[in-house]
Design a protein around this motif. Structure first.
Motif, PDB file in Angstrom:
ATOM      1  N   LEU A  86     -59.123  25.826 -80.629  1.00  0.00           N
ATOM      2  CA  LEU A  86     -59.629  25.023 -81.414  1.00  0.00           C
ATOM      3  C   LEU A  86     -60.408  24.603 -81.606  1.00  0.00           C
ATOM      4  CD1 LEU A  86     -58.902  21.483 -79.898  1.00  0.00           C
ATOM      5  CD2 LEU A  86     -60.325  22.274 -78.022  1.00  0.00           C
ATOM      6  N   ARG A 130     -47.376  28.858 -90.944  1.00  0.00           N
ATOM      7  CA  ARG A 130     -47.671  27.249 -90.002  1.00  0.00           C
ATOM      8  C   ARG A 130     -46.071  26.815 -89.946  1.00  0.00           C
ATOM      9  NH1 ARG A 130     -52.975  25.016 -92.622  1.00  0.00           N
ATOM     10  NH2 ARG A 130     -51.149  22.755 -93.934  1.00  0.00           N
ATOM     11  N   GLN A 140     -51.546  29.959 -81.920  1.00  0.00           N
ATOM     12  CA  GLN A 140     -51.938  28.571 -81.780  1.00  0.00           C
ATOM     13  C   GLN A 140     -52.891  27.570 -82.903  1.00  0.00           C
ATOM     14  OE1 GLN A 140     -50.984  24.528 -82.229  1.00  0.00           O
ATOM     15  NE2 GLN A 140     -49.344  25.128 -80.544  1.00  0.00           N
ATOM     16  N   VAL A 141     -53.108  26.994 -83.363  1.00  0.00           N
ATOM     17  CA  VAL A 141     -54.264  26.612 -83.812  1.00  0.00           C
ATOM     18  C   VAL A 141     -54.134  25.462 -83.927  1.00  0.00           C
ATOM     19  CG1 VAL A 141     -55.829  26.346 -85.911  1.00  0.00           C
ATOM     20  CG2 VAL A 141     -54.741  28.552 -85.887  1.00  0.00           C
ATOM     21  N   THR A 142     -55.649  24.383 -82.890  1.00  0.00           N
ATOM     22  CA  THR A 142     -55.716  23.054 -82.831  1.00  0.00           C
ATOM     23  C   THR A 142     -57.028  22.627 -83.374  1.00  0.00           C
ATOM     24  OG1 THR A 142     -54.124  23.025 -80.938  1.00  0.00           O
ATOM     25  CG2 THR A 142     -55.248  20.808 -81.424  1.00  0.00           C
ATOM     26  N   VAL A 143     -57.090  22.053 -84.554  1.00  0.00           N
ATOM     27  CA  VAL A 143     -57.910  20.841 -84.784  1.00  0.00           C
ATOM     28  C   VAL A 143     -58.056  19.452 -84.675  1.00  0.00           C
ATOM     29  CG1 VAL A 143     -58.978  20.925 -87.117  1.00  0.00           C
ATOM     30  CG2 VAL A 143     -57.606  22.075 -87.107  1.00  0.00           C
ATOM     31  N   SER A 144     -59.036  19.963 -83.743  1.00  0.00           N
ATOM     32  CA  SER A 144     -59.530  18.442 -83.365  1.00  0.00           C
ATOM     33  C   SER A 144     -61.154  18.231 -82.558  1.00  0.00           C
ATOM     34  CB  SER A 144     -58.845  17.646 -82.089  1.00  0.00           C
ATOM     35  OG  SER A 144     -58.424  17.113 -81.284  1.00  0.00           O
ATOM     36  N   PRO A 150     -57.647  18.136 -89.798  1.00  0.00           N
ATOM     37  CA  PRO A 150     -56.631  18.038 -88.265  1.00  0.00           C
ATOM     38  C   PRO A 150     -54.926  18.283 -89.229  1.00  0.00           C
ATOM     39  CG  PRO A 150     -58.168  16.309 -88.282  1.00  0.00           C
ATOM     40  CD  PRO A 150     -58.443  17.007 -89.274  1.00  0.00           C
ATOM     41  N   GLU A 151     -54.609  18.101 -89.996  1.00  0.00           N
ATOM     42  CA  GLU A 151     -53.163  18.718 -90.355  1.00  0.00           C
ATOM     43  C   GLU A 151     -52.885  19.596 -90.777  1.00  0.00           C
ATOM     44  OE1 GLU A 151     -55.642  16.456 -94.444  1.00  0.00           O
ATOM     45  OE2 GLU A 151     -55.853  16.420 -91.983  1.00  0.00           O
ATOM     46  N   THR A 204     -53.711  22.137 -87.909  1.00  0.00           N
ATOM     47  CA  THR A 204     -53.100  22.152 -86.558  1.00  0.00           C
ATOM     48  C   THR A 204     -51.397  22.180 -86.471  1.00  0.00           C
ATOM     49  OG1 THR A 204     -54.484  20.336 -85.308  1.00  0.00           O
ATOM     50  CG2 THR A 204     -52.737  21.540 -84.499  1.00  0.00           C
ATOM     51  N   ALA A 248     -45.908  23.220 -87.186  1.00  0.00           N
ATOM     52  CA  ALA A 248     -46.564  21.850 -86.995  1.00  0.00           C
ATOM     53  C   ALA A 248     -45.341  21.103 -86.405  1.00  0.00           C
ATOM     54  CB  ALA A 248     -47.160  21.576 -88.086  1.00  0.00           C
TER      55      ALA A 248
END
Length: 120
Positions: A11, A38, A115-119, A87-88, A90, A40
């Motif tokens: 994250l 990737r 997993q890569v989460t951008v938030s 965020p996109e 992710t 999504a």
């Protein structure tokens, strides 16, 4: 057995950075083109960036100027440096090894994904 093991996902806040690694075994690493893909949620898997066996690179327009792929043939490892994350971005990120066969066919090997989460 051929193994591709991704690591480094997690994250991160928008604008942040992350570096993914993919450790490869079971193949002559230097002979393969390496890529990061990737996927999504709700979307098809897409190519992010590749580096060929001779060091040429290419990337999707969406990540140009932000992501950099590199490889260390001595360590059988490919990296993805991700900066200015959005965020996109992710998605689950997958490592790929590809070798071309005569006639336009390919042999692909895939990692399990990270997993890569951008938030915020």
């Amino acid at each position: 057995q051929v193994q591709l093991v991704e690591s480094g996902g997690g994250l991160v806040q928008p604008g942040g950075s992350l570096r993914l690694s993919c450790a490869v075994s079971g193949i002559i690493f230097s002979l393969y083109d390496m890529g990061w893909y990737r996927q999504a949620p709700g979307k098809q898997r897409e190519l992010v960036t590749i580096i060929t066996s001779v060091g040429s690179t290419n990337s999707a327009d969406s990540v140009k100027g932000r992501f950099t792929i590199s490889r260390d043939n001595a360590k059988n490892t490919v990296y993805l440096q991700m900066n200015s994350l959005k965020p996109e971005d992710t998605a689950v990120y997958y490592c790929n090894a590809r070798r071309t066969i005569s006639g336009g066919y390919y042999i692909d090997y895939w990692g399990q994904g990270t997993q890569v989460t951008v938030s915020s």
